[in-house]
Design an enzyme around this catalytic site. Structure first.
Site, PDB file in Angstrom:
ATOM      1  N   ASN A 148      -7.759  -2.219   7.752  1.00  0.00           N
ATOM      2  CA  ASN A 148      -7.696  -2.712   9.130  1.00  0.00           C
ATOM      3  C   ASN A 148      -9.077  -2.736   9.763  1.00  0.00           C
ATOM      4  O   ASN A 148      -9.919  -1.882   9.505  1.00  0.00           O
ATOM      5  CB  ASN A 148      -6.674  -1.941   9.970  1.00  0.00           C
TER       6      ASN A 148
ATOM      7  N   GLU B  55      -3.080  -5.385   5.711  1.00  0.00           N
ATOM      8  CA  GLU B  55      -2.329  -6.269   4.815  1.00  0.00           C
ATOM      9  C   GLU B  55      -2.743  -7.728   4.988  1.00  0.00           C
ATOM     10  O   GLU B  55      -2.869  -8.478   4.021  1.00  0.00           O
ATOM     11  CB  GLU B  55      -0.820  -6.152   5.080  1.00  0.00           C
TER      12      GLU B  55
HETATM   13  N1  THU Z   1      -2.048  -1.437  11.056  1.00  0.00           N
HETATM   14  C1  THU Z   1      -2.219  -1.987   9.826  1.00  0.00           C
HETATM   15  O1  THU Z   1      -3.335  -2.142   9.344  1.00  0.00           O
HETATM   16  N2  THU Z   1      -1.101  -2.357   9.159  1.00  0.00           N
HETATM   17  C2  THU Z   1       0.173  -2.220   9.625  1.00  0.00           C
HETATM   18  O2  THU Z   1       1.098  -2.693   8.999  1.00  0.00           O
HETATM   19  C3  THU Z   1       0.403  -1.481  10.858  1.00  0.00           C
HETATM   20  C4  THU Z   1      -0.772  -1.207  11.695  1.00  0.00           C
HETATM   21  C5  THU Z   1      -3.256  -1.067  11.802  1.00  0.00           C
HETATM   22  C6  THU Z   1      -3.517  -1.918  13.022  1.00  0.00           C
HETATM   23  C7  THU Z   1      -4.336  -0.985  13.872  1.00  0.00           C
HETATM   24  O3  THU Z   1      -5.703  -1.120  13.501  1.00  0.00           O
HETATM   25  C8  THU Z   1      -3.852   0.398  13.491  1.00  0.00           C
HETATM   26  O4  THU Z   1      -3.156   0.257  12.269  1.00  0.00           O
HETATM   27  C9  THU Z   1      -2.924   1.032  14.527  1.00  0.00           C
HETATM   28  O5  THU Z   1      -1.875   0.195  14.828  1.00  0.00           O
END
Ligand code: THU
Length: 160
Positions: free
Chosen positions: A62, A75
């Site tokens: 992320n 993802e």
């Molecule tokens: N996040 C992801 O990378 N994947 C997910 O499926 C859920 C949430 C990230 C987005 C954000 O940077 C952090 O987790 C908190 O929501």
């Protein structure tokens, strides 16, 4: 009027040692990707690793922004990175892991709704299921046989 059953199943593993070698190795790539996440605001680091049919592994994590909604999930970073580089790719599976510096993430973290929708497009186009293996930092790991099994009655291009 009739009632229908929506069936999907998942395998729950108690720890990483129960995974197949392929799944274990892919999860190690996701863990490495997670450690490189840029998540200074949520402090919730997510890593994803895709295994393509040709054996290539593509990772993502992320990426947040001071303008919060401009960030992106691990993802989607991973699938778009892969799709942009290998437009004809077939994705065999994706491994996902999350960890936080605030709390111990000890339950499996599944992909968010927007990521499920995004990944489903690729599964539909390639006409082959994408397995999903997800965990927190420690604890159980969940594996599902396809993306669409996580997204019943999903929206797709046939509605357009
Ligand atoms: N996040 C992801 O990378 N994947 C997910 O499926 C859920 C949430 C990230 C987005 C954000 O940077 C952090 O987790 C908190 O929501």
């Amino acid at each position: 009027m009739k009632e229908i059953q929506i069936n999907s199943s998942a395998i729950i593993y108690e720890d990483l040692s129960e995974l197949s070698k392929e799944d274990f190795d892919l999860m190690q790539h996701a863990i490495e990707a997670r450690k490189k996440a840029y998540a200074p605001y949520s402090k919730f680091n997510v890593g994803a690793a895709l295994l393509l049919h040709n054996g290539k592994v593509i990772t993502g994590n992320n990426q947040e922004s001071a303008a919060y909604p401009s960030g992106m999930c691990a993802e989607r970073v991973a699938i778009w990175k892969a799709g942009s580089e290998f437009p004809d790719m077939i994705v065999k599976k994706i491994a996902i892991t999350a960890a936080s510096s605030e709390t111990k993430v000890n339950k499996p973290v599944g992909p968010c709704g927007a990521c499920r929708q995004t990944l489903s497009e690729y599964e539909i186009n390639q006409k082959q299921p994408i397995e999903i293996i997800f965990m927190g930092e420690i604890g159980q790991i969940i594996k599902t046989e396809s993306l669409l099994s996580l997204l019943p009655f999903s929206f797709d291009s046939s509605y357009l």
